[in-house]
Enzyme design. Structure first.
Site, mmCIF file in Angstrom:
data_model
loop_
_atom_site.group_PDB
_atom_site.id
_atom_site.type_symbol
_atom_site.label_atom_id
_atom_site.label_comp_id
_atom_site.label_asym_id
_atom_site.label_seq_id
_atom_site.Cartn_x
_atom_site.Cartn_y
_atom_site.Cartn_z
ATOM 1 N N ASN A 9 -52.006 -75.239 -29.794
ATOM 2 C CA ASN A 9 -52.698 -75.936 -28.707
ATOM 3 C C ASN A 9 -52.040 -75.495 -27.397
ATOM 4 O O ASN A 9 -50.945 -75.938 -27.074
ATOM 5 C CB ASN A 9 -52.559 -77.457 -28.902
ATOM 6 C CG ASN A 9 -53.110 -78.249 -27.729
ATOM 7 O OD1 ASN A 9 -53.806 -77.707 -26.870
ATOM 8 N ND2 ASN A 9 -52.797 -79.542 -27.686
ATOM 9 N N LYS A 11 -52.992 -76.076 -24.413
ATOM 10 C CA LYS A 11 -53.188 -76.999 -23.280
ATOM 11 C C LYS A 11 -53.671 -76.195 -22.065
ATOM 12 O O LYS A 11 -54.453 -75.271 -22.244
ATOM 13 C CB LYS A 11 -51.908 -77.789 -23.021
ATOM 14 C CG LYS A 11 -51.418 -78.449 -24.334
ATOM 15 C CD LYS A 11 -50.329 -79.433 -24.173
ATOM 16 C CE LYS A 11 -49.977 -80.003 -25.556
ATOM 17 N NZ LYS A 11 -48.941 -81.033 -25.506
ATOM 18 N N HIS A 95 -56.980 -85.813 -28.514
ATOM 19 C CA HIS A 95 -55.562 -85.557 -28.222
ATOM 20 C C HIS A 95 -55.006 -86.658 -27.318
ATOM 21 O O HIS A 95 -55.707 -87.179 -26.453
ATOM 22 C CB HIS A 95 -55.401 -84.182 -27.556
ATOM 23 C CG HIS A 95 -53.981 -83.754 -27.468
ATOM 24 N ND1 HIS A 95 -53.152 -84.194 -26.466
ATOM 25 C CD2 HIS A 95 -53.226 -82.977 -28.275
ATOM 26 C CE1 HIS A 95 -51.949 -83.689 -26.664
ATOM 27 N NE2 HIS A 95 -51.960 -82.949 -27.746
ATOM 28 N N GLU A 97 -53.194 -86.591 -24.811
ATOM 29 C CA GLU A 97 -53.268 -86.335 -23.363
ATOM 30 C C GLU A 97 -54.660 -86.635 -22.826
ATOM 31 O O GLU A 97 -54.818 -86.985 -21.654
ATOM 32 C CB GLU A 97 -52.830 -84.886 -23.066
ATOM 33 C CG GLU A 97 -51.314 -84.758 -23.196
ATOM 34 C CD GLU A 97 -50.821 -83.385 -23.575
ATOM 35 O OE1 GLU A 97 -51.571 -82.402 -23.439
ATOM 36 O OE2 GLU A 97 -49.655 -83.286 -24.026
ATOM 37 N N GLU A 165 -49.820 -86.996 -34.593
ATOM 38 C CA GLU A 165 -48.913 -86.624 -33.509
ATOM 39 C C GLU A 165 -48.366 -87.876 -32.833
ATOM 40 O O GLU A 165 -49.021 -88.449 -31.962
ATOM 41 C CB GLU A 165 -49.666 -85.811 -32.443
ATOM 42 C CG GLU A 165 -50.244 -84.513 -32.932
ATOM 43 C CD GLU A 165 -50.435 -83.529 -31.774
ATOM 44 O OE1 GLU A 165 -49.830 -82.469 -31.832
ATOM 45 O OE2 GLU A 165 -51.156 -83.842 -30.823
ATOM 46 N N GLY A 171 -44.095 -82.869 -26.498
ATOM 47 C CA GLY A 171 -43.822 -82.281 -25.187
ATOM 48 C C GLY A 171 -42.362 -82.270 -24.781
ATOM 49 O O GLY A 171 -41.493 -82.796 -25.476
ATOM 50 N N SER A 213 -43.575 -81.406 -30.894
ATOM 51 C CA SER A 213 -42.387 -80.558 -30.830
ATOM 52 C C SER A 213 -42.151 -79.754 -32.105
ATOM 53 O O SER A 213 -41.000 -79.503 -32.481
ATOM 54 C CB SER A 213 -41.143 -81.388 -30.478
ATOM 55 O OG SER A 213 -41.340 -82.064 -29.249
HETATM 56 P P1 PGA Z 1 -45.664 -79.906 -28.328
HETATM 57 O O1 PGA Z 1 -47.210 -80.365 -28.204
HETATM 58 O O2 PGA Z 1 -45.567 -79.046 -29.568
HETATM 59 O O3 PGA Z 1 -45.400 -79.143 -27.077
HETATM 60 O O4 PGA Z 1 -44.851 -81.169 -28.448
HETATM 61 C C1 PGA Z 1 -47.948 -80.730 -29.335
HETATM 62 C C2 PGA Z 1 -49.309 -81.263 -28.945
HETATM 63 O O5 PGA Z 1 -49.420 -82.007 -27.958
HETATM 64 O O6 PGA Z 1 -50.317 -80.950 -29.617
#
Ligand code: PGA
Length: 254
Positions: A9, A11, A95, A97, A165, A171, A213
């Protein structure tokens, strides 16, 4: 062992198409040697057509969101049919976000139904903002699943993938680290909830991925000790080297 699914992903990164192409060409070098790992990249939608190219290869592509209507007066949105036309086969929905910017269960449900109808595979993200010792957060997961999956036609359930998640583990500002045991516990719970929403047999076949992460250091523990069917990778998917290492780990599992 079933095929592991590793999804990147990206983003809202990277800021140039040239850089996007470089990352993809690096990742494709690793993917060329894989036989049993499904690899999906979800870049910003504006890059999709260019990155997918004319003929689809072993590296599959998806988007990070899609609208629920087919066409019409919906400024700024992209329909599942339009997305399909780029050659994308997957879409991430729900997601955290996007939830943080106001996306609610009813909207996610509409998007899932429309995306599935268009033939896209849906990666539904669920996860709690906070983990409490009493397990109240499980109610959050249950509600997210129930709201998102209302009236999904059983014949389309094979297009569903769940990504668990925990928001607090996502993040660079993550406040905690999920453990493989924590993931496994929650994946079992998710399957239990799924078996109430869809039928039990189908619930057993829905892949449940870990995200938050995920990187080359923890990939094996989530995939083996945690029993994850795959990973949803954010930051580490923007480096061909780091993502390639995760792919090699997934491929090497017996
Ligand atoms: P990250 O993001 O691996 O940077 O923690 C994962 C996600 O939000 O899908």
């Amino acid at each position: 062992m079933t095929k592991k699914i590793i999804i990147g992903n990206w983003k809202m990164n990277p800021v140039s198409r040239r850089e996007a192409r470089e990352i993809v060409s690096g990742i494709k070098k690793t993917v060329a040697s894989l036989r049993k790992t499904t690899v999906v990249l979800c870049p910003p939608v504006i890059y999709l057509e260019n990155l997918i190219g004319k003929k689809p290869g072993k590296t599959l592509f998806g988007a990070q969101d899609v609208y629920w209507e087919e066409k019409g007066a919906h400024t700024g949105n992209i329909s599942p049919i339009m997305l399909k036309e780029t050659g994308a086969l997957y879409v991430i929905l729900g997601h955290s976000e996007r939830r943080a910017s106001g996306e609610v269960g009813e909207i996610i449900n509409r998007k899932i139904k429309a995306a599935m109808k268009a033939g896209l595979k849906v990666v539904l993200c669920v996860g709690e903002k906070d983990r409490d010792a009493h397990g109240h957060y499980l109610k959050v997961l249950e509600a997210q699943l129930k709201e998102a999956l209302i009236k999904i036609p059983p014949r389309l359930v094979d297009q569903l993938i769940i990504a668990y998640e925990p928001v607090w583990a996502i993040g660079k500002d993550a406040t905690g680290v999920e453990t493989p045991e924590g993931f496994m516990h929650n994946a079992i719970f998710i399957r239990k909830v799924l078996s109430k929403i869809i039928n039990k047999k189908q619930a057993m076949t829905v892949p449940i991925l870990y995200g938050g992460s995920a990187d080359a250091k923890n990939a094996e523990s989530f995939l083996v000790a945690g029993g994850a069917d795959g990973l949803l990778v954010g930051r580490a998917s923007l480096s061909a080297k780091d993502f390639g290492e995760i792919l090699k780990i997934a491929e090497s599992l017996k």
